[in-house]
Design an enzyme around this catalytic site. Structure first.
Site, PDB file in Angstrom:
ATOM      1  N   CYS A  32       0.925  -1.180  -0.064  1.00 49.91           N
ATOM      2  CA  CYS A  32       0.050   0.054   0.056  1.00 49.91           C
ATOM      3  C   CYS A  32       0.845   1.167  -0.078  1.00 49.91           C
ATOM      4  CB  CYS A  32      -1.077  -0.058   1.192  1.00 49.91           C
ATOM      5  SG  CYS A  32      -2.028   1.554   1.293  1.00 49.91           S
TER       6      CYS A  32
ATOM      7  N   CYS B  62      -0.641   4.072   2.054  1.00 49.96           N
ATOM      8  CA  CYS B  62      -0.263   3.717   3.396  1.00 49.96           C
ATOM      9  C   CYS B  62       1.189   4.035   4.087  1.00 49.96           C
ATOM     10  CB  CYS B  62      -0.780   2.501   4.073  1.00 49.96           C
ATOM     11  SG  CYS B  62      -2.201   1.816   3.277  1.00 49.96           S
ATOM     12  N   ASP B  63       2.029   3.431   3.200  1.00 49.52           N
ATOM     13  CA  ASP B  63       3.487   3.413   3.663  1.00 49.52           C
ATOM     14  C   ASP B  63       4.350   4.306   3.030  1.00 49.52           C
ATOM     15  OD1 ASP B  63       2.722   1.362   5.512  1.00 49.52           O
ATOM     16  OD2 ASP B  63       2.830  -0.092   4.017  1.00 49.52           O
TER      17      ASP B  63
END
Ligand code: NAP
Length: 319
Positions: free
Chosen positions: A137, A140-141
């Site tokens: 992701c 997200c990261d």
């Protein structure tokens, strides 16, 4: 729960676009409906950076679109609970859904819209370095890799889209694909050509190597020459498609060789009253608009099935 006896008309498993659209249509058909989602509603959509092809929205974040779908469904009073469905037991009249919390819900019709989970490469170093450089992701990261070198694996829409997103954060982005042509759409391929991403084709990742502080390189093998090389990278973002979340599908439902469910055009499986829609259903195009449309179809078909079942019961009781 709204239904004190745990008995509903329609149970929806999964809160992605298919499940939420089914929730809207189920409530509008005056079905006593509940949606069960194990995480936060939105599914894969909620972690999609930007959506540019959902009609009516030229550019909207996946999270915002899924929030809009959820609040739309809840505006009709849809009951949404956070829990995990662990087993479906089909019955002649009512189907039972067992939840991880221990509750058992029953309904005339059940829609399974549990989508898919990121597919893994299955190479050494992948599982061990999850959260230490390996990610599924970018949204997200990606922020953790500011100013670092990252590698994106895959050749579909997701890989190209996420690689483009990462150029805003990383000092360098590699895009590594196992073939010499991309599955991604033409517009994304044009943006890829215009970007500074370094594309490595005909290459498979054979190993993800780490040091004490996480990933530091990946090993690649050329699919034609067999030549092997390592490239230094701190982040490895893997976008090679989805594996279907099909564990909950009861025995008897036909699956294709990849584990996707085969239904008819009404999203009906071969068990009466069990429907499948969205990414879990075998289809040509896994798009948000297609998943939402299938949620609509499944809910309308379920409404008609439920009416028939209730009529049958009433007629049977009168005899
Ligand atoms: P996808 O279209 O299935 O593409 C997966 C990619 O990963 C393919 O290029 C495939 O290579 C590669 N791959 C698969 N297994 C691999 C392995 N073991 N090792 C290395 N590479 C592997 O998946 P996706 O990109 O996640 O997209 C899923 C669906 O969502 C698609 O229908 C897509 O169009 C849609 N989507 C649309 C948008 C958009 O419209 N903006 C955005 C995201 C996703 P091969 O090509 O060699 O098979």
């Amino acid at each position: 729960m709204n239904a004190e006896d745990g008995i509903y008309d329609f149970i929806i498993l999964g809160g992605g676009p298919a499940g939420l659209a089914a929730g809207i249509y189920g409530m509008r058909a005056v079905l006593k409906t509940i949606l069960i989602e194990k995480a936060t509603p939105g599914g894969q959509l909620a972690i999609t950076k930007g959506v540019e092809n959902y009609p009516g929205f030229e550019d909207i974040s996946g999270l915002e679109l899924s929030d809009k779908m959820l609040s739309h469904a809840q505006s009709y009073g849809l009951e949404v609970i956070q829990d995990e469905a662990v087993k479906i037991e089909p019955g002649p009249e009512l189907h039972s859904v067992k939840l991880a919390s221990g509750k058992v819900l029953k309904a005339y019709a059940v829609l399974i819209a549990t989508g898919g989970a990121p597919r893994k490469l299955g190479v050494p170093g992948e599982d061990e370095n999850l959260g230490r450089g390996v990610s599924y992701c970018a949204k997200c990261d990606g922020y953790f890799f500011r100013g670092q070198v990252v590698s994106v694996i895959g050749g579909g829409d997701t890989a190209v889209e996420e690689a483009l997103y990462l150029t805003k954060l990383a000092s360098k982005v590699y895009l590594i694909h196992r073939r010499d042509s991309f599955r991604a759409g033409r517009l994304l391929q044009k943006r890829l050509r215009e970007s500074e991403i370094e594309v490595i084709l005909n290459s498979r990742v054979t190993k993800i190597c780490d040091q004490e502080d996480g990933v530091h390189s990946i090993s690649l093998k050329d699919t034609f020459t067999g030549e092997e090389k390592d490239i230094e990278t701190e982040g490895v973002f893997i976008f090679i498609g989805l594996t279907p979340n099909n564990e909950i599908i009861p025995p008897g439902v036909t699956l294709d060789h990849s584990g996707y469910a085969i239904t008819n055009e009404k999203c009906e499986t071969n068990i009466p009253g069990i429907y499948i829609a969205g990414d879990l259903k075998q289809k040509y195009a896994k798009q948000i608009v297609v998943a939402a449309a299938e949620g609509c179809v499944a809910a309308l078909a379920a409404a008609s099935y439920i009416d028939e079942k209730k009529d049958e019961q009433e007629t049977g009781q009168r005899l």
